[in-house]
Write a protein that holds these residues in place. Structure first.
Motif, PDB file in Angstrom:
ATOM      1  N   HIS A 186       0.827  -1.209   0.000  1.00  0.00           N
ATOM      2  CA  HIS A 186       0.000   0.000   0.000  1.00  0.00           C
ATOM      3  C   HIS A 186       0.863   1.261   0.000  1.00  0.00           C
ATOM      4  O   HIS A 186       0.581   2.218  -0.736  1.00  0.00           O
ATOM      5  N   TYR A 206      -3.629  -4.002  -8.093  1.00  0.00           N
ATOM      6  CA  TYR A 206      -3.824  -3.361  -6.797  1.00  0.00           C
ATOM      7  C   TYR A 206      -4.890  -2.279  -6.889  1.00  0.00           C
ATOM      8  O   TYR A 206      -5.138  -1.697  -7.944  1.00  0.00           O
ATOM      9  N   SER A 207      -5.493  -1.960  -5.754  1.00  0.00           N
ATOM     10  CA  SER A 207      -6.640  -1.055  -5.738  1.00  0.00           C
ATOM     11  C   SER A 207      -6.263   0.419  -5.861  1.00  0.00           C
ATOM     12  O   SER A 207      -7.032   1.213  -6.420  1.00  0.00           O
ATOM     13  N   GLU A 215      -8.433   3.583  -7.378  1.00  0.00           N
ATOM     14  CA  GLU A 215      -9.014   4.546  -6.443  1.00  0.00           C
ATOM     15  C   GLU A 215      -8.565   5.974  -6.744  1.00  0.00           C
ATOM     16  O   GLU A 215      -9.326   6.922  -6.584  1.00  0.00           O
ATOM     17  N   SER A 221      -7.275   0.572 -17.038  1.00  0.00           N
ATOM     18  CA  SER A 221      -6.934  -0.499 -16.093  1.00  0.00           C
ATOM     19  C   SER A 221      -7.289  -1.842 -16.708  1.00  0.00           C
ATOM     20  O   SER A 221      -8.422  -2.052 -17.166  1.00  0.00           O
ATOM     21  N   TRP A 279     -10.922  -6.018  -3.228  1.00  0.00           N
ATOM     22  CA  TRP A 279     -11.246  -4.595  -3.149  1.00  0.00           C
ATOM     23  C   TRP A 279     -12.312  -4.164  -4.150  1.00  0.00           C
ATOM     24  O   TRP A 279     -12.739  -3.008  -4.139  1.00  0.00           O
ATOM     25  N   SER A 280     -12.724  -5.048  -5.022  1.00  0.00           N
ATOM     26  CA  SER A 280     -13.546  -4.653  -6.172  1.00  0.00           C
ATOM     27  C   SER A 280     -14.846  -3.962  -5.772  1.00  0.00           C
ATOM     28  O   SER A 280     -15.180  -2.882  -6.278  1.00  0.00           O
ATOM     29  N   ARG A 332     -15.703  -2.585  -2.922  1.00  0.00           N
ATOM     30  CA  ARG A 332     -15.456  -1.340  -2.175  1.00  0.00           C
ATOM     31  C   ARG A 332     -15.094  -0.197  -3.113  1.00  0.00           C
ATOM     32  O   ARG A 332     -15.593   0.924  -2.953  1.00  0.00           O
ATOM     33  N   VAL A 333     -14.258  -0.457  -4.103  1.00  0.00           N
ATOM     34  CA  VAL A 333     -13.759   0.609  -4.971  1.00  0.00           C
ATOM     35  C   VAL A 333     -14.723   0.932  -6.102  1.00  0.00           C
ATOM     36  O   VAL A 333     -14.879   2.100  -6.490  1.00  0.00           O
TER      37      VAL A 333
END
Length: 378
Positions: A98, A125-126, A130, A141, A150-151, A153-154
């Protein structure tokens, strides 16, 4: 300076040349021997785009090939003993990853890496997704896997453009619904780097040695068909290898290690058939395209994106076993498929790969995506 290759597509006109930042995984170096298909894909993508006249800067992990990666960014700490080396499971690794991606995106936002027409996000990676709206350039992307942790959530708020996302197969594209409806650009391989081979008496299995790739099933299939089997690839899950693969090695099944691309291409090209045995929805199947480029027919479980890239002229698809356990009927059907595939015309197998699964075909697809994204964002 890359050598001129007369079999390659002519470079685009100057007005169509783009200045591109490629964001790769920061977990593994973009260097041979590649840790997996994602790293090999990034390497081929960058060199191919440059050969077509585009200006490409790759941001990648420390230890990457300096001829490909122009900006090294961060080093992931080693996983703890016994943990899977190819996934982010422990808190230390997740936090470091991160930090690396956050610092990279800050530098892109602040112009510290230069200016670009667009960003090609080839990571899993997210943070790049984001932060895409905060950057001065549009971002494309690429979805190399089914949805990640993370899919939702983002992407759940629907504040994204579907046209900014590309999936590597129609199967992978469908797996992202209802979050996304991405475009599809099939992966491609450099067919010059995977030349036609003469074939040989045995079967080959190549790839990351992890449970979801299931080389232990390839061992069972090859033995049932009476074919010697060679296994090649990085051991990413030592517990799996020690329990499911190593005990079954012998005179007819050998493990030759993690090979450089030229060595692997020679091995694949000197094999009668390539076995591909995933027990998950394989997003594309780079090893399928690599084998067929060498003229080596493929026998593969019909999972994920693999049925999109194997036809009766290039190999055989077999039904995945129930509960991922092979029974006598599975072995019998696979034996027929292996012997049928091994009898296919190798020149025809390679021709199929060159026409449908080449690096040039993939690059043409991405250039079309870049043009559309730049137009839409303008």
């Amino acid at each position: 300076m890359l050598p001129h290759r007369p079999d390659r597509t002519t470079s685009p006109q100057t007005s169509d040349a783009f200045k591109i930042l490629v964001i790769s995984s920061l977990r593994y170096p973009i260097a041979e021997p590649f840790a997996g298909g994602l790293e090999a894909h990034t390497h081929a993508l960058a060199l191919g785009l440059r050969e077509r006249g585009h200006s490409v800067l790759v941001a990648g992990a420390v230890g990457s090939d300096p001829d490909v990666v122009g900006h090294e960014f961060g080093m992931m700490p080693p996983s703890r003993p016994g943990e899977r080396a190819d996934i982010t499971e422990n808190d230390e690794v997740r936090a470091a990853e991160h930090r690396c991606f956050t610092a990279l995106m800050d530098d892109v936002r602040d112009g510290l890496l230069g200016s670009f027409d667009l960003i090609h996000n080839n990571s899993l990676y997210s943070v790049p997704v984001e932060r895409a709206a905060t950057l001065p350039y549009p971002m494309v992307s690429v979805l190399h896997t089914p949805p990640l942790y993370w899919s939702e959530r983002v992407l759940g708020d629907k504040r994204h453009r579907d046209s900014d996302f590309v999936a590597v197969s129609a199967s992978t594209a469908r797996s992202w619904a209802p979050l996304l409806t991405p475009r599809v650009v099939l992966n491609g391989v450099d067919t010059d780097a995977w030349p036609a081979g003469p074939g040989g008496p045995g079967a080959v299995w190549s790839g990351r040695i992890v449970a979801e790739k299931a080389p232990h099933l390839a061992i069972q299939l090859a033995r049932a068909a009476g074919l010697p089997l060679t296994i090649a690839g990085p051991v990413m899950d030592t517990c799996y290898f020690d329990a499911a693969v190593a005990p079954h090695l012998g005179d007819d099944v050998r493990y030759v290690g993690h090979l450089e691309r030229a060595e692997l291409a020679a091995l694949v090209g000197s094999s009668a058939v390539a076995l591909v045995t995933p027990v998950w929805a394989e997003p594309f199947g780079m090893v399928v395209a690599e084998a067929m480029a060498c003229g080596t027919p493929v026998v593969a479980f019909a999972r994920g994106g693999i049925p999109e890239i194997v036809d009766p002229s290039s190999g055989r698809l077999i039904d995945p076993p129930a509960d991922d356990v092979l029974d006598a009927a599975d072995l019998a059907r696979a034996t027929v498929a292996l012997h049928e595939a091994a009898a296919l015309d190798r020149a025809g197998v390679r021709r199929f790969a060159v026409e449908r699964l080449s690096l040039d075909a993939m690059l043409t697809g991405y250039e079309a995506v870049y043009r559309d994204v730049l137009r839409d964002h303008a």
